[in-house]
Design a protein around this motif. Sequence first.
Motif: not given
Length: 239
Positions: A67-93
């Motif tokens: 449903g595209d409600s969230h996007l998850a990303s992973c990175s090589l850094d140890s401070v933010c290894p996995i980030v969950v982004w909530r798209l509806y916060d800025v894009l809306g329905e």
Amino acid sequence: PTGRYLAAAGDDSYVHVYARSSSPSLASGNLVGGGGAGGHEDVEHWRRVAVGRGHHLDVVGLAWAPGDSHLASCSLDSVCPIVVWRLYDVLGEDGGGAGSAAALVHNLSPFKVLGREEHTSTVKGVAFDPAGKYLASSGDDPAVCIWRAEGDWGLEARVDASSGVFRSGKSRRKGGKSDGHGAQYEDPADLSSLSLFRRISFAPDGTHVCGTNATLRGKNIAAMISRDGWAASGPAPGR
């Protein structure tokens, strides 16, 4: 999953989200296919609608929630290894006005940061459960973590060397590092250099997770992790 958005990321540490547009964002369009004589035909138009800033090093994995409600990303850094982004916060329905080429590019801030303590090495793969209930992550620990994709987004299970299909940190081979009591340990760099990516996937029905950072009898295998109790198993004998 819905085809409305396209996510891209790389070694600049940013996560970019694009939406389908009715008109090109560049003079010649930004996705082209074979066209008529003397040129290319524009077949799709995409424009950037959001930029996620939160990682500190290369982003090596992305996963959309159903449903595209969230996007998850992973990175090589140890401070933010996995980030969950909530798209509806800025894009809306309505998707942020996906049909308009003049819409603003939104700034995304991390909704959740996962894995700082649960993963002890680099995270290189993420995947959402087809039902949207869980998020799985795969790292060089080696381990696969299962997260609840709702509520507190807490850790549901951690599948590591105790499962029998992931390499233990202990090693008897010559050249390993000693802990001072005679036990030898592999250099974490030996594990992390095996692959820059560790793709992880749920089965279409969500009953299993396939993790690629497993070993069995000294051979690299793809481990199947059952949703029922999150128990891991390797391939059948003889395979």
